[in-house]
Design an enzyme around this catalytic site. Structure first.
Site, PDB file in Angstrom:
ATOM      1  N   CYS A   2     -35.958  -5.063  34.160  1.00  0.00           N
ATOM      2  CA  CYS A   2     -35.169  -4.495  33.083  1.00  0.00           C
ATOM      3  C   CYS A   2     -34.035  -3.661  33.663  1.00  0.00           C
ATOM      4  CB  CYS A   2     -36.046  -3.602  32.205  1.00  0.00           C
ATOM      5  SG  CYS A   2     -37.406  -4.458  31.406  1.00  0.00           S
ATOM      6  N   ARG A  46     -33.882  -5.841  28.448  1.00  0.00           N
ATOM      7  CA  ARG A  46     -35.302  -6.137  28.670  1.00  0.00           C
ATOM      8  C   ARG A  46     -35.556  -7.520  29.245  1.00  0.00           C
ATOM      9  NH1 ARG A  46     -40.057  -7.016  24.251  1.00  0.00           N
ATOM     10  NH2 ARG A  46     -41.787  -6.819  25.701  1.00  0.00           N
ATOM     11  N   LEU A  47     -36.395  -7.522  30.250  1.00  0.00           N
ATOM     12  CA  LEU A  47     -37.011  -8.740  30.751  1.00  0.00           C
ATOM     13  C   LEU A  47     -38.476  -8.643  30.351  1.00  0.00           C
ATOM     14  CD1 LEU A  47     -36.972 -11.363  32.390  1.00  0.00           C
ATOM     15  CD2 LEU A  47     -37.476  -9.999  34.417  1.00  0.00           C
ATOM     16  N   ILE A  49     -42.275  -9.127  30.167  1.00  0.00           N
ATOM     17  CA  ILE A  49     -43.299  -9.594  31.101  1.00  0.00           C
ATOM     18  C   ILE A  49     -44.697  -9.380  30.514  1.00  0.00           C
ATOM     19  CG2 ILE A  49     -44.334  -9.261  33.382  1.00  0.00           C
ATOM     20  CD1 ILE A  49     -41.525  -8.573  34.397  1.00  0.00           C
ATOM     21  N   ASN A  72     -38.004   1.241  32.797  1.00  0.00           N
ATOM     22  CA  ASN A  72     -37.888   0.064  33.653  1.00  0.00           C
ATOM     23  C   ASN A  72     -39.005   0.155  34.671  1.00  0.00           C
ATOM     24  OD1 ASN A  72     -37.124  -2.079  35.300  1.00  0.00           O
ATOM     25  ND2 ASN A  72     -35.510  -0.932  36.309  1.00  0.00           N
ATOM     26  N   GLY A  73     -39.812  -0.885  34.771  1.00  0.00           N
ATOM     27  CA  GLY A  73     -40.859  -0.886  35.781  1.00  0.00           C
ATOM     28  C   GLY A  73     -42.142  -1.474  35.271  1.00  0.00           C
ATOM     29  N   GLU A  74     -43.199  -1.090  35.956  1.00  0.00           N
ATOM     30  CA  GLU A  74     -44.533  -1.535  35.574  1.00  0.00           C
ATOM     31  C   GLU A  74     -45.528  -0.436  35.915  1.00  0.00           C
ATOM     32  OE1 GLU A  74     -47.646  -5.235  36.288  1.00  0.00           O
ATOM     33  OE2 GLU A  74     -45.663  -5.318  37.199  1.00  0.00           O
ATOM     34  N   ASP A  96     -46.955  -1.731  28.603  1.00  0.00           N
ATOM     35  CA  ASP A  96     -47.096  -0.464  29.305  1.00  0.00           C
ATOM     36  C   ASP A  96     -46.081   0.571  28.833  1.00  0.00           C
ATOM     37  OD1 ASP A  96     -45.051  -1.942  30.489  1.00  0.00           O
ATOM     38  OD2 ASP A  96     -45.710  -1.600  32.550  1.00  0.00           O
TER      39      ASP A  96
END
Length: 143
Positions: A2, A46-47, A49, A72-74, A96
């Site tokens: 993202c 946004r990507l 996932i 942005n991240g995980e 998340d």
């Protein structure tokens, strides 16, 4: 991956003219959105996932509209956090981002110490005008 961008303190109109979500569209082709008022601009591309539904779109607002988050991240341990620290909280998605939003609302900055992952985010309280802006300890995600 993202993309997030933001500005605080200047008129957001000037910031939008200089920087747009189009500039970071390659980082998140699935959706984009922003929040702005006369002093704050928060943008997100946004990507998808973890939760590919629209419920994971950002900026993400709290149920009461008092808080807004761009992320942005995980968060690798977000499902565990839902079970241990947020078991009394209702969720409408499996992403998340919502775990992070509701954890920050519930525990404030203390929640950040519980996170295992790679991330950058901005969490804004629209009522008090307080910001929490964070990048993971390794600086993997740009901020």
């Amino acid at each position: 991956m993202c993309g997030i961008l933001g500005n605080y303190g200047c008129a957001s109109e000037g910031f939008i003219q200089a920087t747009t979500l189009d500039d970071i569209a390659h980082r998140g082709p699935d959706s984009s959105g922003h929040y702005e008022n006369n002093k704050v601009y928060l943008g997100h591309t946004r990507l998808s996932i973890l939760d590919i539904s629209e419920r994971g779109n950002q900026p993400m607002f709290s149920d009461d509209g008092e808080y807004v988050l761009i992320f942005n991240g995980e968060i690798y341990n977000h499902l565990e956090l839902r079970k241990t620290n947020l078991s009394d909280v209702e969720f409408s998605s499996t992403c998340d981002t919502e775990t992070l939003l509701k954890g920050l609302i519930k525990e404030g900055g203390k929640f950040i110490d519980r996170l295992n992952g790679i991330f950058a985010f901005s969490f804004y309280n629209l009522k008090t005008k307080d910001f929490i802006i964070v990048r993971d300890q390794f600086g993997v995600k740009p901020l």
